[in-house]
Motif scaffolding. Structure first.
Motif, PDB file in Angstrom:
ATOM      1  N   SER A  39     -11.961  -2.793  -6.635  1.00 59.28           N
ATOM      2  CA  SER A  39     -11.743  -3.523  -5.461  1.00 59.28           C
ATOM      3  C   SER A  39     -11.109  -4.847  -5.533  1.00 59.28           C
ATOM      4  O   SER A  39     -10.716  -5.391  -6.894  1.00 59.28           O
ATOM      5  CB  SER A  39     -13.184  -3.493  -4.410  1.00 59.28           C
ATOM      6  OG  SER A  39     -13.529  -2.402  -4.097  1.00 59.28           O
TER       7      SER A  39
ATOM      8  N   MET B 103       0.823  -1.388  -0.052  1.00 60.44           N
ATOM      9  CA  MET B 103       0.238  -0.069  -0.035  1.00 60.44           C
ATOM     10  C   MET B 103       0.775   1.317   0.081  1.00 60.44           C
ATOM     11  O   MET B 103       1.890   1.384   0.768  1.00 60.44           O
ATOM     12  CB  MET B 103      -1.131  -0.089   1.166  1.00 60.44           C
ATOM     13  CG  MET B 103      -1.833   1.071   1.346  1.00 60.44           C
ATOM     14  SD  MET B 103      -2.891   1.048   2.811  1.00 60.44           S
ATOM     15  CE  MET B 103      -3.876  -0.278   2.358  1.00 60.44           C
TER      16      MET B 103
ATOM     17  N   TRP C 263      -1.998   0.104  -7.160  1.00 57.17           N
ATOM     18  CA  TRP C 263      -3.481  -0.606  -6.734  1.00 57.17           C
ATOM     19  C   TRP C 263      -4.013  -0.019  -5.450  1.00 57.17           C
ATOM     20  O   TRP C 263      -5.294   0.450  -5.420  1.00 57.17           O
ATOM     21  CB  TRP C 263      -3.239  -1.995  -6.328  1.00 57.17           C
ATOM     22  CG  TRP C 263      -4.445  -2.642  -6.437  1.00 57.17           C
ATOM     23  CD1 TRP C 263      -4.879  -3.692  -5.351  1.00 57.17           C
ATOM     24  CD2 TRP C 263      -5.680  -2.546  -7.215  1.00 57.17           C
ATOM     25  NE1 TRP C 263      -6.114  -4.295  -5.551  1.00 57.17           N
ATOM     26  CE2 TRP C 263      -6.666  -3.484  -6.907  1.00 57.17           C
ATOM     27  CE3 TRP C 263      -5.853  -1.952  -8.541  1.00 57.17           C
ATOM     28  CZ2 TRP C 263      -7.809  -3.742  -7.323  1.00 57.17           C
ATOM     29  CZ3 TRP C 263      -7.227  -2.198  -9.117  1.00 57.17           C
ATOM     30  CH2 TRP C 263      -8.130  -3.027  -8.435  1.00 57.17           C
ATOM     31  N   LYS C 264      -3.373   0.318  -4.500  1.00 59.74           N
ATOM     32  CA  LYS C 264      -4.036   0.749  -3.208  1.00 59.74           C
ATOM     33  C   LYS C 264      -3.172   1.942  -2.619  1.00 59.74           C
ATOM     34  O   LYS C 264      -1.785   2.309  -2.552  1.00 59.74           O
ATOM     35  CB  LYS C 264      -4.162  -0.487  -2.161  1.00 59.74           C
ATOM     36  CG  LYS C 264      -4.964  -1.580  -2.493  1.00 59.74           C
ATOM     37  CD  LYS C 264      -4.881  -2.556  -1.352  1.00 59.74           C
ATOM     38  CE  LYS C 264      -5.710  -3.895  -1.702  1.00 59.74           C
ATOM     39  NZ  LYS C 264      -5.896  -4.860  -0.683  1.00 59.74           N
TER      40      LYS C 264
ATOM     41  N   LYS D 122      -9.527   4.775  -0.822  1.00 60.17           N
ATOM     42  CA  LYS D 122      -8.226   3.808  -0.904  1.00 60.17           C
ATOM     43  C   LYS D 122      -7.950   2.979  -1.963  1.00 60.17           C
ATOM     44  O   LYS D 122      -6.877   2.574  -2.384  1.00 60.17           O
ATOM     45  CB  LYS D 122      -8.552   2.502   0.406  1.00 60.17           C
ATOM     46  CG  LYS D 122      -7.638   1.581   0.421  1.00 60.17           C
ATOM     47  CD  LYS D 122      -7.911   0.520   1.661  1.00 60.17           C
ATOM     48  CE  LYS D 122      -7.154  -0.633   1.818  1.00 60.17           C
ATOM     49  NZ  LYS D 122      -7.510  -1.642   2.695  1.00 60.17           N
ATOM     50  N   PRO D 123      -9.197   2.200  -2.866  1.00 59.92           N
ATOM     51  CA  PRO D 123      -8.842   1.403  -3.936  1.00 59.92           C
ATOM     52  C   PRO D 123      -8.668   2.326  -5.274  1.00 59.92           C
ATOM     53  O   PRO D 123      -9.440   3.393  -5.329  1.00 59.92           O
ATOM     54  CB  PRO D 123     -10.111   0.708  -4.107  1.00 59.92           C
ATOM     55  CG  PRO D 123     -11.158   1.295  -3.409  1.00 59.92           C
ATOM     56  CD  PRO D 123     -10.446   2.131  -2.432  1.00 59.92           C
TER      57      PRO D 123
END
Length: 401
Positions: free
Chosen positions: A249, A1, A269-270, A277-278
């Motif tokens: 997601s 992340m 991606w995140k 967040k996504p």
């Protein structure tokens, strides 16, 4: 992340600025991005001229006499004669200063004694007063606007003040969009159990043209991998950038990630942020792709915070990152979180001071908060906010973008 800063840096370092340009009349250039600097071929003003209505004369003559003959009348646009020694010229705002004059006395500091005679009543006049000198605003060969500047109404006035009729600008980017989700209904359809109306489609339909881009709306795509792949192929062939909402997601019905991996690459991606967040970024057979979340507030936030600066930089804009306004908080944020939060907020004034307050419901499905708010307040990771603390506020309608 990734952290928010890492994600934005990653995104902006992968931008390829467009090279497509066109030349358009200045009158049609509002909101466009300059593809080359604007250089003045002339001085502005082109000659010394009067700042106001009054009388042009030489300051030396006032040392001996304050009653002067009026030898000529000079309206704006006229070509004056050299000033006769010991006389004054009746002059009007914007008119050229005659040879031999070095001062303009405003008419409120004079008294007309006869048709061609004036008394100067000004106290301690100084040479050069009330005269705009040649090139005072713009010098010939000076760059008045830089490449990458987004043209505003005042810029068009500045460009035409130097006599320039056309400017070279970047062609607007073409942005293809589609939304995913079998649960979506279009406005006007009858409500159905388990269905919601497609708000994201119309948010993008406003945000993209508002920034000066050309929108290609491909509508809603059904929640299958095959349909998602087909829509992405079509979008990539006709657009400079593809932007989607939903399907980013990790659920079984979220097909953006596998579709991208079939057709190109997924670089991000995140993001460690809330809401939003996504977030997906990559390319579809060479065409840049940005996948926004499906929740309405998350989609709105990630477009403004990521897609907008990316697209503006790609369009050639020199100013593409929003600038914060630091204001006092009129709220308390008592629960620190591990993600950076972008709370919907608005400006208020109290006792001649500016504060910012936040919407009471900050959920990612509360689209009402974006209508109520003027912008985002940043809540840094692992922080609390107390009443009166300084916070960074980012307006939705960014200045100097």
């Amino acid at each position: 992340m990734k952290t928010f800063d890492e994600a934005l840096h990653h995104l902006l370092t992968h931008v390829d600025i467009t090279t497509k340009t066109e030349t358009v009349p200045v009158g049609a250039a509002l909101g466009r991005i300059l593809a080359e600097p604007v250089v003045s071929p002339v001085n502005v003003p082109p000659h010394d001229n009067s700042m106001m209505d009054g009388y042009a004369l030489h300051s030396f003559d006032l040392e001996h006499n304050n009653i002067l003959e009026v030898s000529q009348r000079i309206p704006a646009g006229a070509q004056p004669e050299p000033l006769k020694a010991g006389t004054a010229a009746r002059i009007f705002t914007g008119a050229p200063i005659p040879e031999g004059a070095n001062i303009v006395i405003m008419q409120e500091e004079t008294e007309q004694l006869a048709e061609n005679q004036v008394k100067i009543t000004a106290q301690k006049p100084k040479a050069g007063q009330n005269i705009r000198i040649v090139g005072e605003d713009i010098k010939a060969r000076a760059t008045i606007l830089k490449q990458g500047h987004k043209l505003r109404a005042q810029d068009l006035g500045l460009i035409t003040s130097i006599g320039t009729a056309e400017v070279k600008v970047y062609l607007p980017l073409t942005i293809a969009t589609f939304t995913t989700g079998d649960e979506l209904l279009e406005p006007g359809q009858a409500p159905q159990p388990g269905k919601i109306f497609n708000a994201n489609r119309y948010v993008l339909a406003g945000l993209i043209p508002e920034l000066g881009f050309k929108l290609l709306d491909l509508g809603r795509v059904e929640d299958t991998l095959e349909a998602t792949v087909m829509a992405m192929k079509e979008a990539a062939e006709i657009a400079d950038v593809v932007v989607t909402t939903g399907g980013v997601s990790v659920g079984e019905e979220d097909h953006i990630k596998p579709a991208i991996e079939q057709l190109g690459s997924l670089d991000m991606w995140k993001v460690k942020m809330k809401p939003g967040k996504p977030l997906a970024y990559g390319d579809i057979q060479g065409t840049p792709f940005i996948g926004l979340p499906g929740n309405p507030v998350s989609a709105f936030a990630t477009f403004n915070l990521f897609a907008r600066p990316y697209l503006l930089k790609m369009q050639g804009a020199s100013a593409y990152k929003a600038k914060p306004v630091w204001l006092k908080a009129d709220f308390e944020w008592t629960k620190p979180g591990f993600r950076r939060e972008f709370a919907r907020a608005r400006l208020i004034n109290k006792n001649q001071q500016s504060f910012v307050e936040i919407y009471p419901q900050q959920g990612s499905g509360v689209l009402t908060s974006t209508v109520w708010a003027d912008g985002f307040v940043v809540i840094p990771e692992d922080n609390v906010i107390r009443q009166g603390d300084k916070v960074a506020f980012y307006p939705f309608n960014a200045v100097n973008e």
